[in-house]
Design a protein around this motif. Structure first.
Motif, PDB file in Angstrom:
ATOM      1  N   UNK A  42      40.913 -28.592 -10.720  1.00 14.83           N
ATOM      2  CA  UNK A  42      41.256 -27.338 -10.064  1.00 14.83           C
ATOM      3  C   UNK A  42      40.477 -27.193  -8.768  1.00 14.83           C
ATOM      4  N   UNK A  43      41.143 -26.694  -7.742  1.00 20.00           N
ATOM      5  CA  UNK A  43      40.495 -26.343  -6.481  1.00 20.00           C
ATOM      6  C   UNK A  43      40.540 -24.820  -6.359  1.00 20.00           C
ATOM      7  N   UNK A  44      39.376 -24.210  -6.196  1.00 21.52           N
ATOM      8  CA  UNK A  44      39.294 -22.757  -6.029  1.00 21.52           C
ATOM      9  C   UNK A  44      39.600 -22.426  -4.573  1.00 21.52           C
ATOM     10  N   UNK A  45      40.562 -21.552  -4.353  1.00 26.63           N
ATOM     11  CA  UNK A  45      40.969 -21.155  -3.006  1.00 26.63           C
ATOM     12  C   UNK A  45      40.242 -19.885  -2.569  1.00 26.63           C
ATOM     13  N   UNK A  46      40.150 -18.911  -3.492  1.00 28.55           N
ATOM     14  CA  UNK A  46      39.527 -17.629  -3.145  1.00 28.55           C
ATOM     15  C   UNK A  46      39.042 -16.957  -4.423  1.00 28.55           C
ATOM     16  N   UNK A  47      37.913 -16.281  -4.314  1.00 25.15           N
ATOM     17  CA  UNK A  47      37.377 -15.479  -5.414  1.00 25.15           C
ATOM     18  C   UNK A  47      37.160 -14.071  -4.884  1.00 25.15           C
ATOM     19  N   UNK A  48      37.702 -13.092  -5.601  1.00 24.52           N
ATOM     20  CA  UNK A  48      37.552 -11.693  -5.216  1.00 24.52           C
ATOM     21  C   UNK A  48      36.915 -10.923  -6.363  1.00 24.52           C
ATOM     22  N   UNK A  49      35.804 -10.255  -6.096  1.00 24.60           N
ATOM     23  CA  UNK A  49      35.157  -9.406  -7.095  1.00 24.60           C
ATOM     24  C   UNK A  49      36.005  -8.150  -7.250  1.00 24.60           C
ATOM     25  N   UNK A  50      36.536  -7.933  -8.455  1.00 29.47           N
ATOM     26  CA  UNK A  50      37.424  -6.791  -8.671  1.00 29.47           C
ATOM     27  C   UNK A  50      36.837  -5.737  -9.597  1.00 29.47           C
ATOM     28  N   UNK A  51      35.627  -5.955 -10.055  1.00 29.96           N
ATOM     29  CA  UNK A  51      35.002  -4.962 -10.916  1.00 29.96           C
ATOM     30  C   UNK A  51      33.580  -5.360 -11.258  1.00 29.96           C
ATOM     31  N   UNK A  52      32.671  -4.417 -11.087  1.00 29.08           N
ATOM     32  CA  UNK A  52      31.262  -4.714 -11.326  1.00 29.08           C
ATOM     33  C   UNK A  52      30.611  -3.542 -12.040  1.00 29.08           C
ATOM     34  N   UNK A  53      29.882  -3.857 -13.073  1.00 25.56           N
ATOM     35  CA  UNK A  53      28.992  -2.895 -13.706  1.00 25.56           C
ATOM     36  C   UNK A  53      27.705  -3.648 -14.021  1.00 25.56           C
ATOM     37  N   UNK A  54      26.777  -2.979 -14.639  1.00 23.40           N
ATOM     38  CA  UNK A  54      25.480  -3.611 -14.906  1.00 23.40           C
ATOM     39  C   UNK A  54      25.610  -4.884 -15.738  1.00 23.40           C
ATOM     40  N   UNK A  55      26.462  -4.854 -16.756  1.00 19.85           N
ATOM     41  CA  UNK A  55      26.547  -5.969 -17.687  1.00 19.85           C
ATOM     42  C   UNK A  55      27.881  -6.708 -17.696  1.00 19.85           C
ATOM     43  N   UNK A  56      28.817  -6.301 -16.843  1.00 23.94           N
ATOM     44  CA  UNK A  56      30.136  -6.949 -16.801  1.00 23.94           C
ATOM     45  C   UNK A  56      30.546  -7.161 -15.343  1.00 23.94           C
ATOM     46  N   UNK A  57      31.096  -8.338 -15.061  1.00 21.73           N
ATOM     47  CA  UNK A  57      31.638  -8.662 -13.736  1.00 21.73           C
ATOM     48  C   UNK A  57      33.058  -9.180 -13.941  1.00 21.73           C
ATOM     49  N   UNK A  62      42.048 -17.233  -7.015  1.00 24.53           N
ATOM     50  CA  UNK A  62      43.238 -17.986  -6.612  1.00 24.53           C
ATOM     51  C   UNK A  62      42.867 -19.457  -6.686  1.00 24.53           C
ATOM     52  N   UNK A  63      43.737 -20.251  -7.315  1.00 24.94           N
ATOM     53  CA  UNK A  63      43.401 -21.657  -7.507  1.00 24.94           C
ATOM     54  C   UNK A  63      44.635 -22.542  -7.354  1.00 24.94           C
ATOM     55  N   UNK A  64      44.364 -23.804  -7.033  1.00 22.79           N
ATOM     56  CA  UNK A  64      45.367 -24.862  -7.051  1.00 22.79           C
ATOM     57  C   UNK A  64      44.920 -25.860  -8.100  1.00 22.79           C
ATOM     58  N   UNK A  65      45.856 -26.378  -8.849  1.00 21.31           N
ATOM     59  CA  UNK A  65      45.494 -27.336  -9.886  1.00 21.31           C
ATOM     60  C   UNK A  65      46.446 -28.515  -9.849  1.00 21.31           C
ATOM     61  N   UNK A  85      49.879 -23.671  -8.233  1.00 18.97           N
ATOM     62  CA  UNK A  85      48.856 -22.674  -7.921  1.00 18.97           C
ATOM     63  C   UNK A  85      49.144 -21.403  -8.705  1.00 18.97           C
ATOM     64  N   UNK A  86      48.101 -20.620  -8.915  1.00 18.29           N
ATOM     65  CA  UNK A  86      48.228 -19.338  -9.584  1.00 18.29           C
ATOM     66  C   UNK A  86      46.984 -18.517  -9.329  1.00 18.29           C
ATOM     67  N   UNK A  87      46.934 -17.372  -9.983  1.00 17.09           N
ATOM     68  CA  UNK A  87      45.746 -16.517  -9.933  1.00 17.09           C
ATOM     69  C   UNK A  87      45.320 -16.231 -11.358  1.00 17.09           C
ATOM     70  N   UNK A  88      44.017 -16.231 -11.573  1.00 23.72           N
ATOM     71  CA  UNK A  88      43.466 -15.910 -12.879  1.00 23.72           C
ATOM     72  C   UNK A  88      42.451 -14.779 -12.729  1.00 23.72           C
TER      73      UNK A  88
END
Length: 108
Positions: A42-57, A62-65, A85-88
Motif C-alpha cells: 500500500x502507498x499512503x497518499x494522504x492522512x487527515x486527522x478527523x477526530x481527536x480526544x485525549x485517548x482516541x484519535x 487515502x491509499x493506493x494498493x 485506490x480507496x479511503x479508510x
C-alpha cells in the motif's frame, strides 16, 4: 501479515479491533489450509486527522494498493484483485503508554 501468514505482530497492534481481527482470521484460515496471499503493498497518499480526544484519535487515509493474489487453500485456484485506490478510516486508542488500532473501516 498477508505475505507471511504471521498474524501475531498485527494482532498485537490491533487489540480489541473486531474488523482487524476478522481480517487476521481470514489470513490464518487461508494459510492453515495451505493457501497463500501475495500482496504488493500500500502507498499512503494522504492522512487527515478527523477526530481527536485525549485517548482516541481518528484518521481518514487515502491509499493506493497493488495487486493481490491468493488461494484459499492447497490446490485451490489462484484468485486476483487488480489493486486500486480507496479511503479508510482508522481509529486508534490509548492503552497505557501505547496506542492500538481500535477500529478500521473502508469508506465508500
Amino acid at each position: 501479515m498477508q505475505n507471511s501468514g504471521d498474524t501475531a505482530p498485527y494482532l498485537a497492534l490491533t487489540r480489541g479491533c473486531k474488523s482487524c481481527n476478522d481480517v487476521a482470521a481470514i489470513v490464518d484460515r487461508y494459510y492453515a489450509k495451505g493457501g497463500f496471499i501475495r500482496f504488493e503493498g500500500t502507498e499512503i497518499i494522504r492522512i487527515k486527522n478527523t477526530g481527536t480526544s485525549r485517548d482516541i484519535r481518528q484518521f481518514d487515509v487515502a491509499r493506493r494498493f497493488g495487486q493481490t493474489e491468493f488461494a484459499t487453500g492447497a490446490g485451490k485456484r489462484t484468485q486476483r484483485y487488480p489493486g486500486g485506490s480507496d479511503r479508510i478510516r482508522i481509529t486508534i486508542k490509548r492503552e497505557g503508554a501505547s496506542w492500538v488500532v481500535n477500529r478500521y473501516a473502508v469508506l465508500v
